[in-house]
Design a protein around this motif. Sequence first.
Motif, short mmCIF file in Angstrom:
data_model
loop_
_atom_site.label_atom_id
_atom_site.label_comp_id
_atom_site.label_asym_id
_atom_site.label_seq_id
_atom_site.Cartn_x
_atom_site.Cartn_y
_atom_site.Cartn_z
N LEU A 146 62.34 79.26 62.29
CA LEU A 146 62.80 79.97 61.07
C LEU A 146 63.93 79.19 60.53
CD1 LEU A 146 61.93 83.75 61.87
CD2 LEU A 146 60.81 82.08 60.41
N TRP A 147 64.75 79.06 61.59
CA TRP A 147 66.12 78.38 61.15
C TRP A 147 66.14 77.07 60.62
CZ3 TRP A 147 70.09 81.77 61.30
CH2 TRP A 147 69.70 83.00 61.90
N THR A 148 64.90 76.33 60.71
CA THR A 148 64.96 75.08 59.95
C THR A 148 64.57 75.04 58.51
OG1 THR A 148 62.51 74.86 60.61
CG2 THR A 148 64.11 74.23 62.33
N ARG A 149 64.59 75.95 58.11
CA ARG A 149 64.18 76.37 56.59
C ARG A 149 62.76 75.59 56.14
NH1 ARG A 149 68.74 75.47 52.50
NH2 ARG A 149 67.40 76.49 51.41
N PRO A 150 61.61 76.04 57.12
CA PRO A 150 60.31 75.30 56.91
C PRO A 150 59.61 76.04 55.57
CG PRO A 150 60.17 77.19 58.28
CD PRO A 150 61.69 76.97 58.05
N ILE A 151 58.83 75.10 54.95
CA ILE A 151 58.01 75.70 53.88
C ILE A 151 57.36 76.90 54.14
CG2 ILE A 151 56.10 74.84 52.24
CD1 ILE A 151 56.60 71.97 53.12
N SER A 152 57.35 77.75 53.40
CA SER A 152 56.76 79.09 53.55
C SER A 152 55.52 79.26 53.84
CB SER A 152 56.99 79.90 52.23
OG SER A 152 56.86 81.34 52.63
N THR A 153 54.65 78.63 53.09
CA THR A 153 53.37 78.29 53.20
C THR A 153 52.70 77.72 54.61
OG1 THR A 153 52.90 78.00 50.88
CG2 THR A 153 51.14 77.42 52.37
N LEU A 154 53.54 76.78 55.00
CA LEU A 154 53.12 76.46 56.24
C LEU A 154 53.54 77.11 57.40
CD1 LEU A 154 52.49 73.65 57.98
CD2 LEU A 154 54.89 72.95 57.81
N VAL A 155 54.75 78.15 57.39
CA VAL A 155 54.89 79.18 58.53
C VAL A 155 53.77 79.90 58.56
CG1 VAL A 155 56.58 81.09 58.67
CG2 VAL A 155 57.57 79.05 57.89
N HIS A 156 53.54 80.55 57.23
CA HIS A 156 52.12 81.43 57.63
C HIS A 156 50.96 80.87 58.03
CE1 HIS A 156 54.97 83.89 54.86
NE2 HIS A 156 54.56 83.09 53.81
N VAL A 157 50.67 79.62 57.78
CA VAL A 157 49.33 78.86 58.41
C VAL A 157 49.57 78.86 59.92
CG1 VAL A 157 48.17 76.92 58.44
CG2 VAL A 157 48.84 77.73 56.34
N VAL A 158 50.82 78.25 60.28
CA VAL A 158 51.08 78.02 61.73
C VAL A 158 51.11 79.14 62.50
CG1 VAL A 158 52.83 77.12 63.19
CG2 VAL A 158 52.31 75.75 61.16
N TYR A 159 51.86 80.19 61.98
CA TYR A 159 51.97 81.49 62.83
C TYR A 159 50.61 82.11 62.99
CZ TYR A 159 57.14 81.08 62.49
OH TYR A 159 58.39 80.61 62.73
N TYR A 160 50.09 82.32 61.81
CA TYR A 160 48.57 82.92 61.90
C TYR A 160 47.55 82.17 62.67
CZ TYR A 160 50.34 86.67 58.84
OH TYR A 160 51.22 87.70 58.25
N ALA A 161 47.63 80.89 62.47
CA ALA A 161 46.72 80.08 63.26
C ALA A 161 47.00 80.30 64.69
CB ALA A 161 46.91 78.69 62.97
N PHE A 162 48.11 80.42 65.43
CA PHE A 162 48.59 80.66 66.56
C PHE A 162 47.94 82.16 66.85
CE2 PHE A 162 50.79 82.17 70.10
CZ PHE A 162 50.76 81.07 70.88
N LEU A 163 48.03 83.13 66.18
CA LEU A 163 47.82 84.35 66.52
C LEU A 163 46.08 84.39 66.61
CD1 LEU A 163 48.09 87.45 66.56
CD2 LEU A 163 48.01 87.54 63.96
#
Length: 162
Positions: free
Chosen positions: A95-112
């Motif tokens: 979160l502290w790397t200022r990632p692209i918001s869409t990428l955060v959602h895709v990566v986190y939900y994909a892991f889940l």
Amino acid sequence: MQTNNGTSANDILSLDNPAFCTYVICCCLLILKMMGLVLLTIFHRQTNKQVGISEEDARFGMEVALHPNVERTRRAFLNDLENIPAFLFLSFAYLWTRPISTLVHVVYYAFLVARALHSFVYAVYVVPQPARAICFAIGFIINGYLAAHTAIYVFIVGYLKK
């Protein structure tokens, strides 16, 4: 507290930040999933001849033995213990790397989803390989990506820009 890129901790750790909200949701659901595996293990112990894990369980009328359903569920939980804590830390640091918001959602939900499917095909409805291996690999790759991206970002921002 300001970070090197001008973002404050209050901005990152805010419910106004969609990436942080996704982080919190995924963390809570992953922990609830792990708790579900604990309950499933207890269920299998109780329904499969009262299977206990240690000698003191014999005092309560439990048979101290291994049962395939109990062991399968325990292994799924142990696999979670090997992967989910790393995700909890890495996804927070990411979160502290200022990632692209869409990428955060895709990566986190994909892991889940990958971890939920891993538990399902391992402990609930057994599916032959490579289903479990694919689910494991997706989570493993995501953790690797989060670790590499965060380390590179910190190295570039923390060391090279000074």
